[in-house]
Scaffold this motif. Structure first.
Motif, mmCIF file in Angstrom:
data_model
loop_
_atom_site.group_PDB
_atom_site.id
_atom_site.type_symbol
_atom_site.label_atom_id
_atom_site.label_comp_id
_atom_site.label_asym_id
_atom_site.label_seq_id
_atom_site.Cartn_x
_atom_site.Cartn_y
_atom_site.Cartn_z
ATOM 1 N N THR A 6 0.685 -1.175 -0.040
ATOM 2 C CA THR A 6 -0.042 0.168 0.072
ATOM 3 C C THR A 6 0.945 1.270 -0.067
ATOM 4 N N PRO A 7 0.567 2.281 -0.854
ATOM 5 C CA PRO A 7 1.410 3.350 -0.796
ATOM 6 C C PRO A 7 1.448 4.066 0.423
ATOM 7 N N ILE A 8 2.389 4.880 0.587
ATOM 8 C CA ILE A 8 2.251 5.836 1.966
ATOM 9 C C ILE A 8 3.056 6.969 1.572
ATOM 10 N N GLU A 9 2.821 8.275 2.219
ATOM 11 C CA GLU A 9 3.104 9.490 1.986
ATOM 12 C C GLU A 9 3.910 10.371 2.874
ATOM 13 N N PHE A 10 4.861 10.743 2.518
ATOM 14 C CA PHE A 10 5.614 11.516 3.746
ATOM 15 C C PHE A 10 5.756 13.083 3.386
ATOM 16 N N ASN A 11 5.401 14.147 3.896
ATOM 17 C CA ASN A 11 5.752 15.398 3.457
ATOM 18 C C ASN A 11 5.622 15.521 1.988
ATOM 19 N N ASN A 17 5.339 1.657 -2.219
ATOM 20 C CA ASN A 17 4.977 0.597 -0.930
ATOM 21 C C ASN A 17 5.720 0.864 0.047
ATOM 22 N N ARG A 18 5.700 0.210 0.949
ATOM 23 C CA ARG A 18 6.165 0.222 2.433
ATOM 24 C C ARG A 18 7.751 -0.318 2.567
ATOM 25 N N ILE A 19 8.358 -0.812 1.413
ATOM 26 C CA ILE A 19 9.788 -1.639 1.400
ATOM 27 C C ILE A 19 10.634 -0.584 1.169
ATOM 28 N N VAL A 20 11.744 -0.624 2.244
ATOM 29 C CA VAL A 20 12.914 0.489 2.093
ATOM 30 C C VAL A 20 14.201 -0.241 2.012
ATOM 31 N N MET A 21 15.072 -0.257 1.073
ATOM 32 C CA MET A 21 16.450 -0.729 0.944
ATOM 33 C C MET A 21 17.098 -0.134 2.052
ATOM 34 N N SER A 22 17.521 -0.906 3.321
ATOM 35 C CA SER A 22 18.032 -0.165 4.250
ATOM 36 C C SER A 22 19.682 0.229 4.072
ATOM 37 N N PRO A 23 19.890 1.555 4.515
ATOM 38 C CA PRO A 23 21.236 1.848 4.169
ATOM 39 C C PRO A 23 22.247 0.932 4.802
ATOM 40 N N MET A 24 23.214 0.492 3.763
ATOM 41 C CA MET A 24 24.264 -0.661 4.177
ATOM 42 C C MET A 24 25.527 -0.300 3.328
ATOM 43 N N LEU A 54 11.489 2.458 -1.695
ATOM 44 C CA LEU A 54 12.578 3.542 -1.360
ATOM 45 C C LEU A 54 13.820 2.914 -1.308
ATOM 46 N N ILE A 55 14.832 3.376 -2.074
ATOM 47 C CA ILE A 55 16.253 3.004 -2.057
ATOM 48 C C ILE A 55 16.952 4.076 -1.338
ATOM 49 N N MET A 56 17.520 3.615 -0.047
ATOM 50 C CA MET A 56 18.484 4.533 0.853
ATOM 51 C C MET A 56 19.843 4.165 0.499
ATOM 52 N N THR A 57 20.644 5.242 0.321
ATOM 53 C CA THR A 57 22.173 4.864 -0.002
ATOM 54 C C THR A 57 22.887 4.601 1.590
ATOM 55 N N LYS A 97 11.602 5.896 -5.055
ATOM 56 C CA LYS A 97 12.223 6.991 -4.503
ATOM 57 C C LYS A 97 13.441 6.739 -3.888
ATOM 58 N N THR A 98 14.108 7.984 -3.966
ATOM 59 C CA THR A 98 15.532 7.777 -3.453
ATOM 60 C C THR A 98 15.672 8.536 -2.112
#
Length: 338
Positions: A6-11, A17-24, A54-57, A97-98
């Motif tokens: 399910t989509p989610i919005e921040f600001n 979706n709610r899946i984030v690639m954790s920073p590693m 979301l892809i987090m560096t 998103k990044t």
């Protein structure tokens, strides 16, 4: 629809979706200049192809002396912006998103140069003793976080995360285990929070997008920050406009930790409930069913996937299959994902 997808919005930034690639950390800047390499492009873009929202560096250093290693990504120079901008453009093509994790390693930097921390205390016997930061050092570091945020905006990032966890510099200011200062940056929880508060304020002068903060919710030491301290810090971050608390743990001092699936969730859930702020769950989340349970029971708002995404860039597809949900495939892969 499953909550995981399910989509989610921040600001005003919506994640699909709610899946984030954790920073590693990847320790892959072989020229030691902090610039994006072909490996980083393959690494991050493939997870966007795999449909993470979301892809987090990895931790990206705001100062050269703030790197964990000489091989870390950097954002301390305008010369870093173009490579990061190109990386973002490629990731965005696949609907992700990044985010960038702005970081400073403090006493945990392993460099062939001087390192800095709130107090002159080494991490362990094999680590160098850092130089205690002067007020001017603190001022310069805050300015470097501001400059990093400006460059992140110029490079096209959608979200900034401030790294205040795992015993790195900001965490060193927050914790009484590592902060023995006698000035306005040490002592009380209010004083220990002051450095992070000023970093957030500085970042917000150049950044108006979503702001996440990663914290260590448990220091695994009875003399460290208490749960009450952690909740106080979160309350202050919320009042300053933080959109989400990324709830990790540990790393402040050497400690024996016995991880198990969801071992960091309890405090993540407590923070969400008691402080009414969005949270991100991280730590041995490996299956779609596990991620869905976390979200359905309102224990967190996002799930940060680390090692599972290293093993399988298409983890979101595997999670969707497990949950009986059909995730959109990149056009090139449709015949294989049906």
């Amino acid at each position: 629809m499953t909550k995981l997808f399910t989509p989610i919005e921040f600001n005003n930034v919506q994640l699909k979706n709610r899946i984030v690639m954790s920073p590693m950390c990847m320790y892959s800047c072989m020229e030691r200049d902090g610039s994006v390499t072909p490996f980083h492009e393959t690494h991050y873009i493939s997870r966007a192809v795999g449909q993470a929202g979301l892809i987090m560096t990895e931790a990206t250093a705001v100062m050269p002396e703030g790197r964990i290693s000489h091989e870390d990504l950097g954002i301390w120079s305008d010369e870093h912006t173009e490579g990061l901008k190109h990386l973002n453009e490629q990731i965005h093509r696949y609907g992700a998103k990044t985010g960038i994790q702005l970081a400073h390693a403090g006493r945990k930097a392993r460099l062939n140069s001087d390192i800095y921390a709130p107090s002159a205390i080494a991490f362990n016997e094999s680590s160098a003793t850092p130089t205690a930061m002067t007020l001017k050092d603190i001022e310069n570091t805050i300015e470097s976080f501001k400059d990093g945020a400006r460059r992140a905006k110029e490079a096209g990032f959608d979200i900034i995360e401030i790294h205040a966890a795992h015993g790195y510099l900001i965490n060193q200011f927050l914790s009484p285990l590592t902060n023995k200062r006698g000035d306005v940056y040490g002592g009380s929880a209010e004083n220990r929070y002051r450095f992070l508060s000023q970093v957030i304020e500085a970042v917000q002068t150049v950044w108006n997008g979503p702001l996440f903060v990663r914290i260590s919710t448990n220091e695994y030491d009875t003399n460290g920050s208490t749960l009450e301290d952690i909740l106080y810090f979160v309350r202050q971050m919320k009042d300053q406009g933080a959109d989400l608390i990324d709830c990790s743990s540990g790393g402040v001092v050497p400690a024996s930790i016995s991880p198990y699936p969801g071992y960091q969730l309890k405090r993540c859930e407590t923070i969400k409930e008691q402080e009414a702020i969005a949270t991100g769950a991280v730590g041995l989340i490996t299956t779609g069913l596990q991620a869905e349970e976390i979200l359905q029971n309102d224990r967190a708002d996002l799930v940060f996937i680390g090692r599972a995404l290293l093993r399988n860039p298409y983890w979101p597809k595997a999670a969707a299959d497990e949950l009986g949900y059909t995730v959109d495939a990149p056009k090139q892969y449709e015949r294989g994902w049906r």
